[in-house]
Motif scaffolding. Structure first.
Motif, PDB file in Angstrom:
ATOM      1  N   UNK A   1       1.701   8.491  -0.667  1.00 17.51           N
ATOM      2  CA  UNK A   1       2.186   7.418   0.203  1.00 17.51           C
ATOM      3  C   UNK A   1       3.023   7.968   1.337  1.00 17.51           C
ATOM      4  N   UNK A   2       3.037   7.217   2.431  1.00 17.07           N
ATOM      5  CA  UNK A   2       3.855   7.557   3.603  1.00 17.07           C
ATOM      6  C   UNK A   2       4.611   6.301   4.032  1.00 17.07           C
ATOM      7  N   UNK A   3       5.698   6.461   4.787  1.00 20.07           N
ATOM      8  CA  UNK A   3       6.464   5.296   5.222  1.00 20.07           C
ATOM      9  C   UNK A   3       5.878   4.645   6.469  1.00 20.07           C
ATOM     10  N   UNK A   4       6.042   3.333   6.557  1.00 17.96           N
ATOM     11  CA  UNK A   4       5.816   2.592   7.793  1.00 17.96           C
ATOM     12  C   UNK A   4       7.205   2.319   8.347  1.00 17.96           C
ATOM     13  N   UNK A   5       7.527   2.949   9.466  1.00 19.96           N
ATOM     14  CA  UNK A   5       8.878   2.899  10.016  1.00 19.96           C
ATOM     15  C   UNK A   5       8.926   2.061  11.286  1.00 19.96           C
ATOM     16  N   UNK A   6      10.031   1.302  11.429  1.00 20.90           N
ATOM     17  CA  UNK A   6      10.229   0.484  12.612  1.00 20.90           C
ATOM     18  C   UNK A   6      10.758   1.293  13.783  1.00 20.90           C
ATOM     19  N   UNK A   7      11.075   0.612  14.877  1.00 18.13           N
ATOM     20  CA  UNK A   7      11.515   1.285  16.104  1.00 18.13           C
ATOM     21  C   UNK A   7      12.783   2.097  15.893  1.00 18.13           C
ATOM     22  N   UNK A   8      13.645   1.608  15.016  1.00 17.92           N
ATOM     23  CA  UNK A   8      14.906   2.311  14.740  1.00 17.92           C
ATOM     24  C   UNK A   8      14.787   3.195  13.502  1.00 17.92           C
ATOM     25  N   UNK A   9      13.563   3.512  13.132  1.00 14.68           N
ATOM     26  CA  UNK A   9      13.276   4.343  11.967  1.00 14.68           C
ATOM     27  C   UNK A   9      13.692   3.688  10.649  1.00 14.68           C
ATOM     28  N   UNK A  10      13.800   2.357  10.671  1.00 20.00           N
ATOM     29  CA  UNK A  10      14.083   1.650   9.422  1.00 20.00           C
ATOM     30  C   UNK A  10      12.791   1.484   8.642  1.00 20.00           C
ATOM     31  N   UNK A  11      12.889   1.505   7.331  1.00 17.80           N
ATOM     32  CA  UNK A  11      11.713   1.405   6.484  1.00 17.80           C
ATOM     33  C   UNK A  11      11.203  -0.038   6.442  1.00 17.80           C
ATOM     34  N   UNK A  12       9.930  -0.213   6.715  1.00 18.76           N
ATOM     35  CA  UNK A  12       9.305  -1.531   6.679  1.00 18.76           C
ATOM     36  C   UNK A  12       8.447  -1.689   5.439  1.00 18.76           C
ATOM     37  N   UNK A  13       7.656  -0.654   5.155  1.00 23.22           N
ATOM     38  CA  UNK A  13       6.730  -0.718   4.025  1.00 23.22           C
ATOM     39  C   UNK A  13       6.285   0.696   3.687  1.00 23.22           C
ATOM     40  N   UNK A  14       5.497   0.812   2.644  1.00 29.88           N
ATOM     41  CA  UNK A  14       4.869   2.080   2.290  1.00 29.88           C
ATOM     42  C   UNK A  14       3.358   1.876   2.279  1.00 29.88           C
ATOM     43  N   UNK A  15       2.652   2.809   2.865  1.00 28.23           N
ATOM     44  CA  UNK A  15       1.195   2.796   2.861  1.00 28.23           C
ATOM     45  C   UNK A  15       0.727   3.952   1.988  1.00 28.23           C
ATOM     46  N   UNK A  16      -0.104   3.648   0.995  1.00 31.92           N
ATOM     47  CA  UNK A  16      -0.493   4.700   0.073  1.00 31.92           C
ATOM     48  C   UNK A  16      -1.921   4.586  -0.409  1.00 31.92           C
ATOM     49  N   UNK A  17      -2.355   5.631  -1.099  1.00 35.30           N
ATOM     50  CA  UNK A  17      -3.669   5.648  -1.726  1.00 35.30           C
ATOM     51  C   UNK A  17      -3.508   6.111  -3.169  1.00 35.30           C
ATOM     52  N   UNK A  18      -4.455   5.736  -3.997  1.00 32.82           N
ATOM     53  CA  UNK A  18      -4.530   6.222  -5.375  1.00 32.82           C
ATOM     54  C   UNK A  18      -5.909   6.828  -5.561  1.00 32.82           C
ATOM     55  N   UNK A  19      -5.938   8.102  -5.970  1.00 32.68           N
ATOM     56  CA  UNK A  19      -7.192   8.835  -6.123  1.00 32.68           C
ATOM     57  C   UNK A  19      -7.173   9.577  -7.458  1.00 32.68           C
ATOM     58  N   UNK A  20      -8.285  10.181  -7.811  1.00 35.06           N
ATOM     59  CA  UNK A  20      -8.354  10.965  -9.040  1.00 35.06           C
ATOM     60  C   UNK A  20      -7.558  12.253  -8.880  1.00 35.06           C
ATOM     61  N   UNK A  21      -6.931  12.696  -9.975  1.00 35.29           N
ATOM     62  CA  UNK A  21      -6.233  13.980  -9.963  1.00 35.29           C
ATOM     63  C   UNK A  21      -7.226  15.081  -9.593  1.00 35.29           C
ATOM     64  N   UNK A  22      -6.824  15.925  -8.661  1.00 29.81           N
ATOM     65  CA  UNK A  22      -7.694  16.985  -8.191  1.00 29.81           C
ATOM     66  C   UNK A  22      -8.435  16.644  -6.923  1.00 29.81           C
TER      67      UNK A  22
END
Length: 242
Positions: free
Chosen positions: A198-219
């Motif tokens: 996952x990575x952050x979705x940051x606003x103009x002032x670098x405030x955290x808005x949400x997290x965008x992520x993926x789930x995949x198989x190990x490896x």
């Protein structure tokens, strides 16, 4: 104002009734609902009847009740989450077209990660994160990103409230690593054979808005390709929101 022998207000009792429904128990009898909500049976019957009349709950043929469409309708009319989902969807679709597993969007709610949207493919790996479902912050890559980019008082409050279940020193180091690298990757924390990135979705002032992520198989994480794709999408979401 308290209006019950237990000191609970009407609003609190109504919220406990609504919050008793989840993915593991989407429908139940009034007796089970009363027990889960910790409200006297007679009172639960009365409140359920009123909520059914308003469409907030729906009564099934067998007598069980479940959440009604009216609740979804009202929440969808004016919701910060709805605006976030609308802004994020085109970029989530771009990520999903490449990843072809799970792509998900989450926000921080109390001490948990609340997943507000998820895209999945037919043959995707097992994923415990469900839309409108929650996971503990420190076992989820999305949670680690959200907490890592929260203000220090929010982080310390989380550590204090969860002192018995987390190693505060290790978690602080992990959060610092997430901030430095710009992403979180956890393998096997929720489901043994899956990894979350996952990575952050940051606003103009670098405030955290949400997290965008993926789930995949190990490896199959492919961090060098996956993280830049997520970061590009996260920046797009931030621009769309702005």
């Amino acid at each position: 104002m308290a209006n019950s022998p237990s000191g609970d207000s009407m609003i609190r009792r109504l919220m406990r009734i609504i919050a008793s429904f989840d993915h593991s128990k989407p429908a139940m009898s009034v007796a089970v609902l009363a027990k889960r909500a910790d409200i006297p049976l007679a009172t639960t019957h009365r409140l359920v009847n009123e909520l059914v009349d308003e469409g907030v709950l729906r009564r099934e043929r067998g007598g069980q009740v479940r959440l009604g469409l009216r609740l979804w309708e009202l929440a969808s009319r004016s919701s910060e989450v709805l605006s976030l989902k609308q802004a994020a969807m085109p970029f989530m679709e771009d990520v999903q077209a490449v990843i072809r597993q799970h792509t998900q969007l989450a926000v921080l709610q109390d001490d948990e990660v609340l997943f507000v949207e998820r895209l999945s493919s037919r043959d995707s790996v097992i994923n415990e994160a469900k839309v409108a479902g929650r996971l503990p912050v420190h076992v989820s890559s999305s949670g680690m990103v959200l907490l890592a980019h929260s203000l220090p008082p929010v982080q310390e409050a989380y550590l204090n409230r969860n002192a018995e279940s987390v190693d505060a020193g290790q978690l602080r180091r992990d959060l610092a690593g997430v901030r430095q690298s710009g992403y979180a990757a956890l393998a096997g924390y929720v489901v043994a054979d899956t990894s979350g990135i996952a990575v952050p979705v940051l606003g103009r002032r670098q405030e955290i808005i949400a997290a965008l992520g993926v789930v995949v198989a190990v490896g199959e994480e492919n961090i060098p390709a996956t993280v830049p794709a997520l970061m590009t999408a996260a920046r797009g979401i931030a621009r769309a929101i702005a």
